[in-house]
Design a protein around this motif. Structure first.
Motif, short mmCIF file in Angstrom:
data_model
loop_
_atom_site.label_atom_id
_atom_site.label_comp_id
_atom_site.label_asym_id
_atom_site.label_seq_id
_atom_site.Cartn_x
_atom_site.Cartn_y
_atom_site.Cartn_z
N SER A 147 0.83 -1.21 0.00
CA SER A 147 0.00 0.00 0.00
C SER A 147 0.87 1.25 0.00
O SER A 147 0.56 2.23 -0.68
CB SER A 147 -0.93 -0.01 1.21
OG SER A 147 -0.19 -0.17 2.39
N GLN A 148 1.99 1.21 0.76
CA GLN A 148 2.91 2.35 0.77
C GLN A 148 3.50 2.57 -0.62
O GLN A 148 3.61 3.71 -1.09
CB GLN A 148 4.07 2.08 1.73
CG GLN A 148 3.75 2.31 3.19
CD GLN A 148 4.93 1.89 4.03
OE1 GLN A 148 5.36 0.74 3.97
NE2 GLN A 148 5.46 2.81 4.81
N ILE A 149 3.90 1.45 -1.25
CA ILE A 149 4.51 1.55 -2.58
C ILE A 149 3.50 2.15 -3.56
O ILE A 149 3.82 3.04 -4.35
CB ILE A 149 4.97 0.17 -3.07
CG1 ILE A 149 6.06 -0.37 -2.16
CG2 ILE A 149 5.45 0.23 -4.50
CD1 ILE A 149 6.40 -1.82 -2.39
N TRP A 150 2.26 1.70 -3.47
CA TRP A 150 1.21 2.19 -4.36
C TRP A 150 0.99 3.69 -4.16
O TRP A 150 0.94 4.46 -5.11
CB TRP A 150 -0.08 1.41 -4.13
CG TRP A 150 -1.20 1.87 -4.99
CD1 TRP A 150 -2.32 2.55 -4.58
CD2 TRP A 150 -1.32 1.75 -6.41
NE1 TRP A 150 -3.12 2.83 -5.66
CE2 TRP A 150 -2.53 2.36 -6.79
CE3 TRP A 150 -0.51 1.18 -7.40
CZ2 TRP A 150 -2.96 2.40 -8.12
CZ3 TRP A 150 -0.93 1.25 -8.73
CH2 TRP A 150 -2.14 1.84 -9.07
N ALA A 151 0.93 4.10 -2.87
CA ALA A 151 0.72 5.51 -2.57
C ALA A 151 1.87 6.34 -3.15
O ALA A 151 1.67 7.40 -3.75
CB ALA A 151 0.63 5.71 -1.05
N ARG A 152 3.10 5.82 -2.99
CA ARG A 152 4.27 6.53 -3.47
C ARG A 152 4.25 6.61 -5.00
O ARG A 152 4.60 7.63 -5.60
CB ARG A 152 5.53 5.80 -2.99
CG ARG A 152 6.81 6.56 -3.22
CD ARG A 152 6.77 7.88 -2.44
NE ARG A 152 7.81 8.76 -2.87
CZ ARG A 152 8.89 9.04 -2.15
NH1 ARG A 152 9.03 8.51 -0.96
NH2 ARG A 152 9.81 9.85 -2.62
N LEU A 153 3.79 5.53 -5.62
CA LEU A 153 3.73 5.48 -7.07
C LEU A 153 2.77 6.55 -7.59
O LEU A 153 3.08 7.27 -8.55
CB LEU A 153 3.27 4.09 -7.51
CG LEU A 153 3.45 3.71 -8.97
CD1 LEU A 153 3.93 2.28 -9.07
CD2 LEU A 153 2.17 3.84 -9.76
N ILE A 154 1.60 6.67 -6.92
CA ILE A 154 0.62 7.68 -7.34
C ILE A 154 1.18 9.08 -7.15
O ILE A 154 1.03 9.96 -8.00
CB ILE A 154 -0.68 7.50 -6.54
CG1 ILE A 154 -1.28 6.13 -6.80
CG2 ILE A 154 -1.68 8.60 -6.87
CD1 ILE A 154 -1.67 5.88 -8.23
N ASP A 155 1.90 9.27 -6.02
CA ASP A 155 2.48 10.59 -5.72
C ASP A 155 3.52 11.02 -6.74
O ASP A 155 3.66 12.21 -7.03
CB ASP A 155 3.14 10.56 -4.33
CG ASP A 155 2.11 10.78 -3.25
OD1 ASP A 155 0.97 11.11 -3.61
OD2 ASP A 155 2.45 10.60 -2.06
N SER A 156 4.30 10.04 -7.23
CA SER A 156 5.46 10.44 -8.03
C SER A 156 5.30 10.13 -9.51
O SER A 156 6.28 9.84 -10.17
CB SER A 156 6.73 9.77 -7.49
OG SER A 156 6.45 8.90 -6.45
N VAL A 157 4.06 10.19 -9.99
CA VAL A 157 3.84 9.88 -11.41
C VAL A 157 4.73 10.71 -12.34
O VAL A 157 5.36 10.16 -13.24
CB VAL A 157 2.35 10.01 -11.78
CG1 VAL A 157 2.18 10.05 -13.28
CG2 VAL A 157 1.57 8.86 -11.19
N PRO A 158 4.85 12.03 -12.14
CA PRO A 158 5.68 12.81 -13.09
C PRO A 158 7.12 12.33 -13.13
O PRO A 158 7.70 12.16 -14.21
CB PRO A 158 5.61 14.24 -12.53
CG PRO A 158 4.41 14.26 -11.66
CD PRO A 158 4.24 12.89 -11.11
#
Lengths: 365, 267, 293
Positions: A147-158
């Protein structure tokens, strides 16, 4: 039921029962966990009555949901929580075991449920990963929760998109095209000369077993920090598999088929185009598939030796240094998806082109 | 077909099938491989099963060997179920292909069942059975160093090595050429005479069936069934040129008639 | 002469010779601009062509070192240096080799274990096989730095993190190869074992395992080569431990091209030796098992 299934069923019910007792003694257990532990204990009735496979599946899903709901309730999870996790795992295994037996006995459709089994395994892996990392407070630097990885992935899309462009769209694709193209052309040339075939092929075979990736620092020195040096590494890594496979493929046509072309008085290029290249297609696609993975590895690892401040390999090596492990995992997730899609596209083209080959006709890629 | 039960009706019966049926479920519906088969194989007999492909002759052999399970009727082997017979190591099975293990020498291949069954005096058994099939001297060769006929003889030796009284042979010489096949047929008859085994033999060659057998079972397909059982009146001593005698030709003609009657609806 | 050319040795030698000549020529061409700059700075003019060529083959940090420079560095850094010294390439090769072998052994064991499970249990085949095949398509080597740093953060350093990377790289080919190998016995051979009432263990020991041995060796040859790559890449993320990967990295930071090339050739030689060793073992085992020569 097979012996394994009996053992699993007994284990699942017994662990649920012990968990239920502990949860009742603790007094403050969350209701969903209590309910699923109770349901798990009740599966012991299968000793006397038939217990449907779908009921096992339902217990598995319900206990997974209950465990996820109970996760935030504690700082450090009590014993019955872990027992619930073990029971959930046992139910999942039992369900998969019974489902594959049902497929084998043609009670359910293998087409649909054959896909569900690996899906359940993948989800179970993610689920255990999530619950163990959060429940047992695994240090984030060792392994962050999905879940942390997913949240980070969404945050750092650019950031991820920029890295993807730099590494995949520039270095990988350019290097892959050049490396495969060069390997193919050299193979056609080598094929005309028996002397070169004998001299170059053993060397090519030998070189493809070597750690070619080590030339990355040299390429960085020659072609600079930007994507060109990475593409050069990719060219070097993809060249030899393509060369060897194409030459082997060109030898695939049988002597009868070649004699047939001779009776037509076909020229070299006609034989090449109409017989030998089509016969070589499965080998060429094999190289293209091997190379799709090699290209991505080459580009990413080459970036460990120096890049402009963008790129998947650059991100991985610098964020590892800053202990931002969740961003590294996000980057790896992108790399994994890119690699699978790349491979999948080539496999699809292969199916379309070499539809006649037994390995494709057999229905498997 | 009622039987007045004597004290031991099966004293001579090695294989006894009553109303035996076997149906395979497939995606295109059920296939009836065996339908209502009634047959007794007595001790010491050489029984051939002949018929076109799909008539269930191999399936019947595999059912005796407990490689397939019947779906109806009863089948006993040595008075027990096929499964118990298998566990008692009651039979040796020879397949269409030699199925020798390429990583074992001929002697080691013959020793394979001996190892699995934990039998003693391996060396003596290997020497004896290889002598029976005329392969003495080839103990240390690997299968690929032998011709096809020799490989199949080695696989017969493997089936004989543990002294089962029943030998099940599924088109053992089907892949061999005519000359080698003739030779192996006469060898097999000699071997049968020496060992007094009971042999069940599947074939699709009429001369082979007539030449070898004391009893010929003619089968036909869709559904797989027994259409004729012919007791052979040929003498026990059979040189190869017996095949030109009128008795032989008459038997062969009867087998051919049986086969033709079995699937006349096809022509 | 014609016979010599018809064999394999002569063509290989000629191709190698051609590569060597091309390399020397490329060294002149690539190192010339920098040599000109050097000569101008030193005020050297009218350097003869022969001297200039010799100069391009003798630079300190050339863009492309000549073969003899690399060979000299390899000689100095292995035979010419004390093996316990951190400057010895043999010392670094030893570090990489031990991580490779440990990881390879673990990976092979894991791969064989998984393959046995997959072949004997339907549910594990259906669960695991699609993921094992899918994971072949992703660049798992990218995880290397994270494994080293993550394990380092919880106190696991040295050989083990690198060996783990080697392990997860080498177990894939072993699983795939062994599943194929354990499945090669034909129905007829399995039926034969059934007629003997063989136990599952006997079927495994006497039929499946010997049938799978050739596949095991084929996978092990692939596995050991990528084990070495895994160990080298693992070393890129931990400069302290030493190893050929560290020599590549420090060489790249300091522009020591000769050192990079020497480390690269040692790594290549190591890979070749390992593959040849597995191939030799394969031939011995095959001969013992009566394979067609």
């Amino acid at each position: 039921m097979s012996r394994l299934q009996t053992v699993l069923a007994a284990l699942a019910a017994a662990v649920s029962l012990v968990g239920l007792v502990l949860a009742l003694l603790a007094g403050d257990a969350p209701l969903p966990v209590l309910c699923t532990l109770l349901a798990g204990s009740l599966t012991a009735v299968r000793l006397r009555f038939a217990w449907s496979i779908w009921a096992d599946g339902a217990v598995m899903v319900l206990s997974a949901v209950a465990i996820l709901m109970a996760l935030p309730a504690y700082d450090s999870e009590p014993l019955f929580f872990w027992l619930a996790l073990v029971a959930c795992w046992a139910f999942a295994w039992l369900f998969v075991e019974r489902l594959s037996q049902a497929i084998r006995q043609r009670q359910v459709s293998g087409k649909i449920f054959g896909l569900i089994i690996p899906l359940i395994f993948g989800l179970a892996l993610l689920f255990i990963w999530e619950v163990v990392t959060r429940g047992a407070n695994v240090p984030q630097v060792l392994l962050p929760a999905p879940s942390q990885i997913w949240a980070r992935l969404i945050d750092s899309v650019p950031t991820l998109v920029a890295d993807f462009q730099q590494t995949f769209l520039k270095a990988v694709l350019a290097g892959y095209a050049m490396g495969c193209g060069a390997g193919f052309i050299v193979a056609i040339i080598v094929d005309r000369s028996p002397f070169l075939k004998r001299g170059l092929l053993p060397i090519g075979n030998f070189v493809s077993a070597l750690p070619i990736i080590g030339i990355a620092p040299i390429m960085v020195m020659w072609f600079g920090f930007d994507w060109q040096s990475k593409a050069a590494v990719v060219v070097a890594m993809t060249f030899f598999p393509m060369l060897i496979n194409t030459v082997a493929g060109l030898n695939q046509s049988s002597s009868i088929e070649r004699d047939l072309m001779r009776t037509y008085a076909a020229g070299y290029s006609q034989t090449l185009l109409k017989l030998r290249l089509p016969a070589a297609a499965p080998f060429i696609f094999n190289a293209l598939k091997i190379n799709s993975t090699l290209a991505l590895i080459g580009a990413i690892v080459a970036e460990f030796f120096g890049t402009p401040i963008v790129g998947m390999g650059f991100r991985i090596s610098t964020e590892v240094g800053k202990l931002n492990i969740d961003l590294v995992w996000a980057e790896i997730a992108v790399a994994a998806v890119a690699g699978s899609v790349f491979y999948g596209v080539i496999a699809l083209i292969e199916r379309a082109v070499t539809f006649w080959h037994p390995s494709v006709r057999g229905g498997r890629a | 077909m009622t039987e007045l039960a004597p004290p031991s009706p099966d004293a001579m019966a090695v294989v006894r099938a009553q109303n035996l049926g076997l149906t395979f479920p497939t995606n295109d519906g059920d296939v009836i491989a065996l339908s209502d088969v009634n047959l007794t194989i007595n001790k010491g007999e050489f029984v051939s099963f002949i018929g076109p492909s799909g008539c269930g002759k191999t399936t019947f052999l595999r059912t005796i060997a407990d490689l397939e399970q019947p779906t109806s009727g009863t089948l006993t082997v040595n008075g027990t179920t096929p499964s118990d017979a298998r566990l008692n190591r009651a039979y040796g099975y020879v397949f269409q292909a030699p199925a020798l293990y390429p990583w074992r020498t001929i002697a080691q291949n013959v020793a394979l069942p001996l190892e699995i069954m934990a039998l003693t005096d391996k060396a003596e058994r290997i020497a004896r059975t290889l002598e029976l099939v005329n392969l003495t001297g080839f103990e240390n060769k690997y299968p690929w160093q032998l011709s096809g006929g020799m490989q199949q003889r080695a696989s017969i030796a493997r089936a004989l090595s543990f002294d089962a009284d029943l030998l099940l042979m599924d088109e053992p010489f089907g892949a061999l050429d005519e000359i080698v096949r003739d030779h192996l047929n006469s060898e097999l008859l000699k071997l049968w005479a020496r060992t007094r085994k009971t042999i069940a033999f599947v074939t699709h060659s009429i001369p082979e069936a007539v030449y070898l057998s004391t009893k010929i079972v003619v089968m036909s397909p869709r559904p797989g069934r027994v259409t004729d059982i012919i007791e052979s009146d040929l003498p026990a001593e059979r040189p190869l040129d017996i095949r030109e005698t009128p008795e032989f030709l008459r038997l062969a003609a009867r087998v051919r008639d049986g086969l033709r009657a079995g699937h006349s609806y096809e022509e | 002469m014609r016979q010599l050319l018809a064999g394999k040795t002569a063509p290989i030698l000629i191709v190698l010779l051609a590569i060597g000549l091309f390399w020397y020529a490329a060294a002149i061409w690539m190192n010339a601009p920098w040599q000109q700059t050097l000569n101008q700075r030193a005020g050297l003019e009218n350097v003869s062509a022969i001297d200039f060529v010799a100069q391009t083959w003798a630079q300190d940090k050339p863009l492309l070192p000549a073969p003899h420079q690399v060979a000299g560095e390899i000689w100095n850094a292995t035979v010419g240096t004390d093996i316990a010294s951190k400057r010895s390439l043999a010392y670094h090769a030893g570090i990489t080799l031990s991580a490779t072998l440990l990881g390879f052994a673990l990976g092979t064991l894991l791969g064989v274990g998984l393959a046995v499970m997959i072949v004997h249990n339907d549910a594990s085949e259906r669960s695991l096989m699609p993921w094992i095949i899918a994971s072949q398509t992703i660049p798992i080597l990218a995880i290397a730095p994270m494994v080293v740093v993550g394990l380092g953060a919880v106190g696991v350093t040295g050989l083990l993190p690198k060996a783990l990377i080697s392990m997860y790289l080498s177990f894939f080919p072993v699983v795939v190869g062994m599943v194929k190998g354990l499945r090669t016995p034909e129905a007829i051979q399995l039926d034969l074992m059934h007629t003997y009432s063989a136990t599952p263990w006997q079927v495994f020991a006497k039929l499946r395992w010997p049938a799978a041995v050739p596949f095991l060796f084929a996978s092990m040859k692939v596995g050991i080569a990528i084990s070495l790559i895994g160990a080298v890449v693992g070393e890129l993320s931990n400069n302290a431990g030493g190893g050929l990967g560290v020599r590549l990295l420090t060489g790249s930071y300091n522009g020591q091209t000769i050192q990079i090339w020497a480390a690269l050739f040692i790594a290549a030689g190591l890979a070749a030796l390992l593959v040849i060793a597995v191939g030799g073992a394969e031939r011995l085992v095959n001969r013992a098992m009566g394979a067609r020569p």
